[in-house]
Design a protein around this motif. Structure first.
Motif, PDB file in Angstrom:
ATOM      1  N   SER A   3      15.850  -5.589   6.209  1.00 15.24           N
ATOM      2  CA  SER A   3      16.962  -6.473   6.576  1.00 15.24           C
ATOM      3  C   SER A   3      17.021  -7.695   5.692  1.00 15.24           C
ATOM      4  N   ASP A   4      15.854  -8.170   5.217  1.00 10.48           N
ATOM      5  CA  ASP A   4      15.836  -9.323   4.313  1.00 10.48           C
ATOM      6  C   ASP A   4      16.504  -8.991   2.987  1.00 10.48           C
ATOM      7  N   ARG A   7      20.308  -9.297   2.856  1.00 10.35           N
ATOM      8  CA  ARG A   7      20.909 -10.626   2.836  1.00 10.35           C
ATOM      9  C   ARG A   7      21.176 -11.046   1.392  1.00 10.35           C
ATOM     10  N   LYS A 225      21.416 -16.660  -4.653  1.00 13.27           N
ATOM     11  CA  LYS A 225      21.670 -15.754  -3.523  1.00 13.27           C
ATOM     12  C   LYS A 225      21.476 -14.286  -3.891  1.00 13.27           C
ATOM     13  N   ASN A 227      19.971 -10.880  -4.370  1.00  7.78           N
ATOM     14  CA  ASN A 227      18.824 -10.294  -3.684  1.00  7.78           C
ATOM     15  C   ASN A 227      18.123  -9.203  -4.485  1.00  7.78           C
TER      16      ASN A 227
END
Length: 258
Positions: A3-4, A7, A225, A227
């Motif tokens: 889930s990280d 993001r 931002k 990922n």
């Protein structure tokens, strides 16, 4: 953990942002600039003629300036994505082939859009810069693998020489962003252990081209931002988008009475 990773921004999101920025920039550089010229705006105007022109068309000049500033985000983001692609590709030869092929295919579209003719050699499109940048990264990796046991300073000297060779080729070929573009790519790769710092350092050579390149740093929050994930596949969308949008903008700029 999964889930990280979801993001933040994926590589495909950054690519779409860069493509949008490039489209805005090129619309300004091709269509809006043609509108300015068709209305008598030139760099050779007298002070009196300039004042008269600005009284009627200051909005058009402002629009042009704003669109070009937005466009400063595109190239360094493409450089970052090139480095990421280089680090993760399993088919480097195919990557080089695609960039080289589309550099050749895009050149007539680039020349038509920027210079109003199908082929000329005063400047070459940005795919040539990206191709030379990728070739430079290939050389730097070879140095890292072949001379990994050398003294730290000696290894960096060899990598600097490889980068200088790539910059020289870009300068001689007069590619878009030229030597500064290849150096941008090289710095982003060699400082890749910290992505945001690498991006900031890579933008420094671009400042040699124009003070407007300071706006490249507005992309730093986007890089922060990022990922590290690929996102949806946009490889061939990017390859096709570049020549097609240049071709369309080149035709739009030729519309009588624009």
């Amino acid at each position: 953990m999964k889930s990280d990773l979801k993001r933040g921004l994926s590589g495909s999101t950054l690519k779409l942002i860069a493509l949008s920025s490039m489209l805005i920039d090129h619309t300004g550089a091709i269509v809006v600039l043609r509108m300015i010229r068709n209305r008598g705006g030139t760099t050779a105007m007298t002070a009196k003629a300039y004042q008269a022109f600005m009284s009627d068309y200051s909005w058009l000049v402002t629009l042009y300036d704003l669109m070009r500033l937005v466009g400063r985000l595109a190239f360094p983001l493409f450089c970052l994505l090139l480095v990421e692609g280089f680090l993760h590709t399993r088919h480097l030869g195919r990557y080089l082939r695609n960039l080289g092929l589309f550099a050749l295919l895009s050149e007539p579209c680039f020349d038509l859009a920027l210079n109003g003719t199908w082929l000329e050699f005063t400047s070459q499109n940005v795919f040539f810069t990206l191709f030379l940048g990728l070739l430079t990264l290939t050389g730097i990796r070879w140095v890292e693998q072949r001379f990994g046991n050398l003294h730290y300073a000696a290894a960096w000297l060899l990598k600097a020489l490889v980068t200088a060779a790539g910059c020289l080729l870009a300068f001689l070929l007069r590619t878009d962003y030229a030597a500064c573009g290849v150096l941008c790519i090289g710095l982003m790769y060699m400082l890749r252990s910290h992505r945001v710092r690498a991006f900031a350092a890579g933008c420094i050579p671009l400042l040699l081209l124009s003070s407007s390149q300071l706006f490249s740093y507005f992309a730093l929050p986007l890089v922060g931002k990022y990922n590290g994930t690929r996102g949806i596949s946009l490889k061939y969308v990017f390859y096709a988008f570049y020549p097609v949008h240049l071709l369309l903008l080149g035709f739009v700029a030729q519309i009588p009475g624009l």
